[in-house]
Design a protein around this motif. Sequence first.
Motif, PDB file in Angstrom:
ATOM      1  N   LEU A 164       7.391 -14.777 -10.937  1.00  0.00           N
ATOM      2  CA  LEU A 164       6.140 -14.440 -11.612  1.00  0.00           C
ATOM      3  C   LEU A 164       5.879 -15.407 -12.770  1.00  0.00           C
ATOM      4  N   ILE A 165       6.919 -15.640 -13.567  1.00  0.00           N
ATOM      5  CA  ILE A 165       6.800 -16.541 -14.722  1.00  0.00           C
ATOM      6  C   ILE A 165       6.499 -17.972 -14.254  1.00  0.00           C
ATOM      7  N   LYS A 166       7.182 -18.379 -13.176  1.00  0.00           N
ATOM      8  CA  LYS A 166       6.980 -19.726 -12.627  1.00  0.00           C
ATOM      9  C   LYS A 166       5.562 -19.868 -12.054  1.00  0.00           C
ATOM     10  N   GLU A 167       5.138 -18.861 -11.307  1.00  0.00           N
ATOM     11  CA  GLU A 167       3.804 -18.844 -10.676  1.00  0.00           C
ATOM     12  C   GLU A 167       2.703 -19.101 -11.706  1.00  0.00           C
ATOM     13  N   MET A 168       2.847 -18.482 -12.879  1.00  0.00           N
ATOM     14  CA  MET A 168       1.796 -18.559 -13.899  1.00  0.00           C
ATOM     15  C   MET A 168       2.051 -19.656 -14.936  1.00  0.00           C
ATOM     16  N   GLY A 169       3.227 -20.313 -14.841  1.00  0.00           N
ATOM     17  CA  GLY A 169       3.543 -21.379 -15.808  1.00  0.00           C
ATOM     18  C   GLY A 169       3.704 -20.843 -17.222  1.00  0.00           C
ATOM     19  N   TRP A 170       4.223 -19.616 -17.321  1.00  0.00           N
ATOM     20  CA  TRP A 170       4.389 -18.985 -18.627  1.00  0.00           C
ATOM     21  C   TRP A 170       5.703 -19.410 -19.296  1.00  0.00           C
ATOM     22  N   ARG A 184       1.181  -4.347  -1.651  1.00  0.00           N
ATOM     23  CA  ARG A 184       1.128  -5.626  -2.375  1.00  0.00           C
ATOM     24  C   ARG A 184       1.574  -5.419  -3.824  1.00  0.00           C
ATOM     25  N   ASP A 185       1.876  -6.534  -4.493  1.00  0.00           N
ATOM     26  CA  ASP A 185       2.324  -6.429  -5.884  1.00  0.00           C
ATOM     27  C   ASP A 185       1.568  -7.413  -6.776  1.00  0.00           C
ATOM     28  N   LEU A 186       2.009  -7.536  -8.029  1.00  0.00           N
ATOM     29  CA  LEU A 186       1.318  -8.359  -9.015  1.00  0.00           C
ATOM     30  C   LEU A 186       1.240  -9.831  -8.591  1.00  0.00           C
ATOM     31  N   ILE A 187       2.336 -10.362  -8.045  1.00  0.00           N
ATOM     32  CA  ILE A 187       2.312 -11.769  -7.621  1.00  0.00           C
ATOM     33  C   ILE A 187       1.249 -11.991  -6.543  1.00  0.00           C
ATOM     34  N   ASP A 188       1.134 -11.059  -5.617  1.00  0.00           N
ATOM     35  CA  ASP A 188       0.100 -11.189  -4.575  1.00  0.00           C
ATOM     36  C   ASP A 188      -1.278 -11.320  -5.218  1.00  0.00           C
ATOM     37  N   MET A 189      -1.552 -10.453  -6.172  1.00  0.00           N
ATOM     38  CA  MET A 189      -2.867 -10.478  -6.835  1.00  0.00           C
ATOM     39  C   MET A 189      -3.094 -11.810  -7.539  1.00  0.00           C
TER      40      MET A 189
END
Length: 391
Positions: free
Chosen positions: A77-83, A149-154
């Motif tokens: 999740l962190i990687k996906e959003m570059g946080w 589905r979950d947060l990453i899917d969204m």
Amino acid sequence: MESTLENPMITKSDKPQFSRTNPFQAKVLKNINLNGTDSSKETRHLELSLKGSGLSYVPGDALGIVPENDPELVASLIKEMGWNEEEIVSVGKLEETLPLKAALSTYCEITLLTKKILQQAAAFTENEELQKLILLENAGELKEYCYGRDLIDMLRDFGPWKASAQEIVSLLRKMTPRLYSIASSIAAHPDEVHLTIGAVRYTSYGRDRKGVCSVQCSERVLEGDTLAVFVQANKHFYLPESGETDIIMVGPGTGIAPFRSFIEERAVNKGTGRTWLFFGDQHAATDFLYEDELKKYQQDEVLTKLDTAFSRDSDQKVYVQHKMLEYSKELFEWMNSGAYFYVCGDKERMAKDVNDTLVTVIEKEGAMTRDEAEAYLKDLQKQGRYQRDVY
């Protein structure tokens, strides 16, 4: 009179009261897989220490576990959003501050989506698909999108996002504790609580999914670790007051949990009432949970009758309700002479099938119409003699 307090300066009310809002860190004494090596299932038997907690329970109660999210999912999740995982964010009504990684690991529900999350998230993206999905006339599609589905899917489906980590975190609900039927009697295991937890794993929308708490317990909790727990009383699922009353228990799969506590309690208290357990699962060789214990209880005459249904061991799938029909005459005799009837397990299918079968048994053996049989069962429920713990 002898003082019951270890330290006369401490009053009982000063002792920590462990609860849902203040869970106890229970040490894991044992964590074993109950299924055989070739099973398609993984069912964990957990033994936890309650020593020093002051917590107690009765058969039928549940144990709440405050879980933590899968570290791999949090990292994705962190990687996906570059946080930045060290960024400080605030969570909850009290605006508690935590590093982002800790907030996503221990506080936020990231595996479930709700209509509200998608509606609020739409403010942070111009994605047309999401704007369309949240329209009133698309309520059915929105509900369908959330399921499985979950947060990453969204976040993957509806970017690019104009939202900070704090803004996304603010959309998320607080992680809810997971409740499990207690599988032990405190009379048989003082200062301990046992659980029977089936690991939930499945694939949907091209990704492998894991149950938050069940997979934490199966993959990441070792003996010596601790779990944050509390006792949740269950006023609708309990043993009869008298140990002389007969009990019939239907608990396939992990539904066996509370009945292990019922049987242990009867063994310790030398209850004279008859006990009848219907247990079912896929294969006798790999999925007969607590087999040795149950057979020993049968030998010791603590368990009067044990009937099993292993659905994948024959050409025709045999379930617990088929066994109930097989013994319908005896089943009705037990119930007609005062037995309590209990069901624990899957609400969607099993509990419904068992309920329908029970009505059929009453109808047939009691020589009643369907309506009369249903009224008979409703009356049992009113008397507290037909109890269900379903999920």
